[in-house]
Design a protein around this motif. Structure first.
Motif, PDB file in Angstrom:
ATOM      1  N   MET A   1     115.990   5.457  54.961  1.00  0.00           N
ATOM      2  CA  MET A   1     115.936   4.073  55.418  1.00  0.00           C
ATOM      3  C   MET A   1     116.507   3.147  54.338  1.00  0.00           C
ATOM      4  SD  MET A   1     112.581   1.968  56.817  1.00  0.00           S
ATOM      5  CE  MET A   1     111.934   3.298  57.839  1.00  0.00           C
ATOM      6  N   PRO A   3     117.013  -0.279  52.150  1.00  0.00           N
ATOM      7  CA  PRO A   3     116.060  -1.311  51.704  1.00  0.00           C
ATOM      8  C   PRO A   3     116.219  -2.600  52.522  1.00  0.00           C
ATOM      9  CG  PRO A   3     117.308  -0.409  49.851  1.00  0.00           C
ATOM     10  CD  PRO A   3     117.976   0.068  51.096  1.00  0.00           C
ATOM     11  N   LEU A  28     111.438  -8.346  63.896  1.00  0.00           N
ATOM     12  CA  LEU A  28     110.595  -7.158  64.005  1.00  0.00           C
ATOM     13  C   LEU A  28     109.387  -7.457  64.887  1.00  0.00           C
ATOM     14  CD1 LEU A  28     109.757  -4.268  63.024  1.00  0.00           C
ATOM     15  CD2 LEU A  28     108.576  -5.406  61.125  1.00  0.00           C
ATOM     16  N   GLY A  29     109.239  -6.684  65.967  1.00  0.00           N
ATOM     17  CA  GLY A  29     108.028  -6.761  66.792  1.00  0.00           C
ATOM     18  C   GLY A  29     107.084  -5.654  66.368  1.00  0.00           C
ATOM     19  N   GLY A  30     106.673  -4.825  67.308  1.00  0.00           N
ATOM     20  CA  GLY A  30     105.771  -3.725  66.982  1.00  0.00           C
ATOM     21  C   GLY A  30     106.438  -2.612  66.191  1.00  0.00           C
ATOM     22  N   GLY A  31     107.765  -2.600  66.188  1.00  0.00           N
ATOM     23  CA  GLY A  31     108.494  -1.634  65.376  1.00  0.00           C
ATOM     24  C   GLY A  31     108.649  -0.260  66.005  1.00  0.00           C
ATOM     25  N   THR A  32     108.152  -0.072  67.229  1.00  0.00           N
ATOM     26  CA  THR A  32     108.122   1.292  67.782  1.00  0.00           C
ATOM     27  C   THR A  32     109.509   1.860  68.031  1.00  0.00           C
ATOM     28  OG1 THR A  32     107.934   0.427  70.035  1.00  0.00           O
ATOM     29  CG2 THR A  32     105.885   0.945  68.883  1.00  0.00           C
ATOM     30  N   VAL A  35     111.807   0.672  63.882  1.00  0.00           N
ATOM     31  CA  VAL A  35     111.465   1.457  62.688  1.00  0.00           C
ATOM     32  C   VAL A  35     112.043   2.869  62.803  1.00  0.00           C
ATOM     33  CG1 VAL A  35     109.540   2.502  61.405  1.00  0.00           C
ATOM     34  CG2 VAL A  35     109.440   0.093  62.088  1.00  0.00           C
ATOM     35  N   ASP A  36     111.944   3.429  63.996  1.00  0.00           N
ATOM     36  CA  ASP A  36     112.509   4.760  64.232  1.00  0.00           C
ATOM     37  C   ASP A  36     114.023   4.756  64.011  1.00  0.00           C
ATOM     38  OD1 ASP A  36     112.345   7.446  65.022  1.00  0.00           O
ATOM     39  OD2 ASP A  36     112.679   6.962  67.126  1.00  0.00           O
ATOM     40  N   ARG A  39     114.852   4.526  60.362  1.00  0.00           N
ATOM     41  CA  ARG A  39     114.634   5.811  59.685  1.00  0.00           C
ATOM     42  C   ARG A  39     115.831   6.741  59.902  1.00  0.00           C
ATOM     43  NH1 ARG A  39     109.059   7.114  61.342  1.00  0.00           N
ATOM     44  NH2 ARG A  39     108.321   5.950  59.549  1.00  0.00           N
ATOM     45  N   ALA A  98     105.831   4.755  78.005  1.00  0.00           N
ATOM     46  CA  ALA A  98     105.332   5.105  76.673  1.00  0.00           C
ATOM     47  C   ALA A  98     103.936   5.724  76.734  1.00  0.00           C
ATOM     48  CB  ALA A  98     105.360   3.889  75.754  1.00  0.00           C
ATOM     49  N   ILE A 102     101.577   3.414  71.866  1.00  0.00           N
ATOM     50  CA  ILE A 102     102.807   2.613  71.750  1.00  0.00           C
ATOM     51  C   ILE A 102     102.662   1.306  72.519  1.00  0.00           C
ATOM     52  CG2 ILE A 102     105.244   2.562  72.464  1.00  0.00           C
ATOM     53  CD1 ILE A 102     105.409   5.480  71.503  1.00  0.00           C
ATOM     54  N   MET A 105     101.145  -1.296  70.443  1.00  0.00           N
ATOM     55  CA  MET A 105     101.979  -1.811  69.359  1.00  0.00           C
ATOM     56  C   MET A 105     103.102  -2.700  69.888  1.00  0.00           C
ATOM     57  SD  MET A 105     102.490   1.781  67.248  1.00  0.00           S
ATOM     58  CE  MET A 105     103.095   1.076  65.715  1.00  0.00           C
TER      59      MET A 105
ATOM     60  N   ARG B  17     109.494   0.035  52.673  1.00  0.00           N
ATOM     61  CA  ARG B  17     109.884   1.007  53.697  1.00  0.00           C
ATOM     62  C   ARG B  17     108.753   1.966  54.068  1.00  0.00           C
ATOM     63  NH1 ARG B  17     115.337   2.674  50.544  1.00  0.00           N
ATOM     64  NH2 ARG B  17     113.912   2.219  48.828  1.00  0.00           N
ATOM     65  N   ILE B  54      96.959   3.214  67.413  1.00  0.00           N
ATOM     66  CA  ILE B  54      98.406   3.064  67.233  1.00  0.00           C
ATOM     67  C   ILE B  54      98.960   4.342  66.596  1.00  0.00           C
ATOM     68  CG2 ILE B  54      98.200   0.558  66.887  1.00  0.00           C
ATOM     69  CD1 ILE B  54      99.031   1.190  63.898  1.00  0.00           C
ATOM     70  N   ASN B  55     100.287   4.485  66.657  1.00  0.00           N
ATOM     71  CA  ASN B  55     100.975   5.559  65.937  1.00  0.00           C
ATOM     72  C   ASN B  55     101.297   5.044  64.532  1.00  0.00           C
ATOM     73  OD1 ASN B  55     102.578   6.092  68.982  1.00  0.00           O
ATOM     74  ND2 ASN B  55     101.317   7.642  68.025  1.00  0.00           N
ATOM     75  N   LEU B  58     105.021   4.997  63.158  1.00  0.00           N
ATOM     76  CA  LEU B  58     105.987   3.980  63.591  1.00  0.00           C
ATOM     77  C   LEU B  58     105.631   2.600  63.044  1.00  0.00           C
ATOM     78  CD1 LEU B  58     106.606   4.892  67.355  1.00  0.00           C
ATOM     79  CD2 LEU B  58     108.087   5.353  65.390  1.00  0.00           C
ATOM     80  N   GLN B  63     103.184  -4.551  57.690  1.00  0.00           N
ATOM     81  CA  GLN B  63     102.779  -5.333  58.861  1.00  0.00           C
ATOM     82  C   GLN B  63     101.273  -5.334  59.075  1.00  0.00           C
ATOM     83  OE1 GLN B  63     105.429  -3.854  62.237  1.00  0.00           O
ATOM     84  NE2 GLN B  63     105.479  -6.049  62.585  1.00  0.00           N
ATOM     85  N   TYR B  64     100.566  -4.426  58.428  1.00  0.00           N
ATOM     86  CA  TYR B  64      99.140  -4.252  58.701  1.00  0.00           C
ATOM     87  C   TYR B  64      98.255  -4.744  57.563  1.00  0.00           C
ATOM     88  CZ  TYR B  64     100.629  -2.063  62.909  1.00  0.00           C
ATOM     89  OH  TYR B  64     101.186  -1.874  64.151  1.00  0.00           O
TER      90      TYR B  64
END
Lengths: 328, 169
Positions: A1, A3, A28-32, A35-36, A39, A98, A102, A105, B17, B54-55, B58, B63-64
């Motif tokens: 990922m 920076p 950025l919302g929940g990142g589901t 983020v993937d 990565r 989902a 998920i 999130m 990250r 949650i997972n 991901l 954020q938490y």
């Protein structure tokens, strides 16, 4: 990922200002999904602007409409009492997508902006015009069972993965935006693009624009609406074909109808042609099938996904029959 | 950055990250939460944040901040296993055990969703205020947790005994 910097602004104007600071910033919302993708280095933002604290709440308007904040989590939308009674197709679409984790999130805005699950898009050893414009597409002649049959191009045959957006497309949802040049609104059906020769440009959003809310205009007959999703396993899989529908029948005739398809195109597919064929006609299984065939008449199958055309026709017919109680 | 993890206030510094899962496992050495697919497909990393599942793979940890996180290490109290943990033992709800921490946290979060009347795709009548956690509803609601040993029958039995339609909570 790669920076990135991280900011969590407390207002929409602050978020827009922060995102405008870099051409590679992403909200950025929940990142589901993001983020993937980060990565996998498919997405390489240098700045993340966390908007999960913004645009909260669901406003049930007196006229029967709803305004849903873009930061509301998918679970909260599906469970909302007004959504469940006025627009059950939206609850059912979200719940068909989902997993419980998920949905807890994911945000409304993030669901709209999620990217295709085309396996070639994720695989950096494959050619993909969406990931690397001009590189070519390995899905067109590859294993394309899950890909599009409507509105695709030689450059891209990916599908939009959202269930929620299929319901929103059927319900004439309007997406509210805020951005560097101010606020505007756009119908959900105009927000996502067909791939054409630029499949990397997926929406009509201008750089730095942020989804702040989704508005559902009043639609009384949507109280009888539903969503059916056909997939490779009973739960927790993307759609092969899905259908969101609401229909208003009186004295055996279709007064009005809203119909959209998922899993078949680069965007949530509003079935305008089928709706036109249905309005004013008899609410019978035969007319439902004819309307579905009209919508799918332009479908262009790939080597592995011709089954989706028959599946879409049958699913539309079944859903409309279920909603109207028409004889099967 | 500050977190509350299994009831304890924790302060940690880490690369932006870092996922919540990696924060738990690699920085705080809470290795109960497992990394299966690392892409939200298997549920082995499931944790509870302010009671919601949650997972964690991901989730970007940043954020938490300030949230209350419960992992499998926090389920037992006073040396006593959580009733769901006892039921998993009783009903052979695992073979290798790798998915178990995620199954446990997910089921506890799922039970909370049922208590709050949150529907599932199988809920026939969306206008009902309450949910009955029958066999089909349970399996649908737990579909985000895979078990490659195939201990599903035991998992369903354990969750049913603890949280099912016949259980008294």
């Amino acid at each position: 990922m790669n920076p990135f910097s991280y900011e969590r602004p407390e207002t929409v104007p602050d978020a827009v200002r922060l995102a405008a600071a870099s051409a590679r910033a992403r909200y950025l919302g929940g990142g589901t999904n993001l983020v993937d993708l980060m990565r996998e280095t498919v997405e390489r933002p240098d700045a993340l602007v966390d908007v999960t604290g913004l645009s909260q709440g669901i406003e049930a308007r007196g006229d029967g409409g709803l305004v849903i904040g873009a930061g509301v989590r998918n679970t909260a939308v599906a469970a909302d009492r007004a959504v469940r009674t006025r627009f059950p197709v939206l609850s059912r679409a979200i719940l068909a997508g989902a997993s419980g984790q998920i949905r807890n999130m994911a945000t409304v805005g993030g669901n709209i902006m999620q990217r295709t699950r085309c396996t070639y898009f994720y695989d950096d050893a494959a050619r993909c015009n969406k990931r690397a414009p001009g590189a070519g597409c390995d899905a067109v002649d590859g294993f394309n069972r899950i890909h599009a049959v409507l509105g695709a191009s030689p450059a891209c045959v990916a599908t939009h993965p959202s269930d929620m957006c299929v319901a929103l497309a059927a319900l004439d949802a309007v997406v509210h935006l805020d951005g560097p040049v101010g606020r505007r609104s756009i119908p959900l059906t105009d927000l996502h693009r067909l791939p054409g020769d630029r499949p990397d440009i997926e929406t009509e959003l201008a750089p730095g624009e942020l989804i702040t809310a989704v508005e559902l205009p009043p639609l009384a007959f949507a109280a009888r609406s539903t969503y059916r999703k056909v997939r490779d396993r009973a739960s927790y899989a993307f759609a092969l074909v899905s259908v969101g529908a609401a229909i208003d029948v009186q004295d055996g005739m279709v007064r009005d109808v809203r119909l959209a398809l998922g899993g078949v195109a680069h965007k949530p597919w509003r079935a305008w042609k089928a709706e036109a064929a249905l309005r004013g006609g008899p609410a019978t299984e035969a007319s439902f099938r004819h309307a579905a065939e009209t919508e799918l008449a332009d479908a262009a199958p790939l080597s592995h996904n011709a089954f989706k055309i028959d599946l879409a026709v049958r699913t539309v017919t079944a859903v409309l029959s279920e909603l109207t109680g028409a004889a099967a | 950055m500050r977190f509350t993890i299994n009831g304890r206030d924790v302060e940690a510094e880490f690369d932006l990250r870092t996922s919540l899962l990696d924060l738990l496992r690699e920085h705080l050495h809470l290795t109960g939460s497992k990394k299966g697919c690392n892409q939200g497909a298997c549920g082995a990393c499931t944790v509870l944040v302010d009671g919601e599942r949650i997972n964690s793979c991901l989730a970007l940890a940043v954020q938490y901040q300030g949230r209350s996180i419960l992992t499998v290490e926090g389920l037992s109290a006073g040396g006593e296993l959580h009733p769901l943990q006892r039921a998993f033992v009783e009903h052979d709800g695992f073979q290798c055990g790798y998915c178990t921490p995620g199954q446990l946290c997910s089921a506890i979060g799922m039970a909370g969703e049922v208590d709050r009347g949150i529907p599932s795709v199988l809920t026939a009548d969306l206008s009902r205020e309450t949910v009955v956690l029958d066999y089909d509803e349970l399996r649908e609601r737990m579909s985000g947790n895979l078990c490659r040993c195939g201990a599903y029958n035991g998992i369903v039995a354990a969750i049913t005994e603890t949280f099912g339609a016949e259980a008294t909570r």
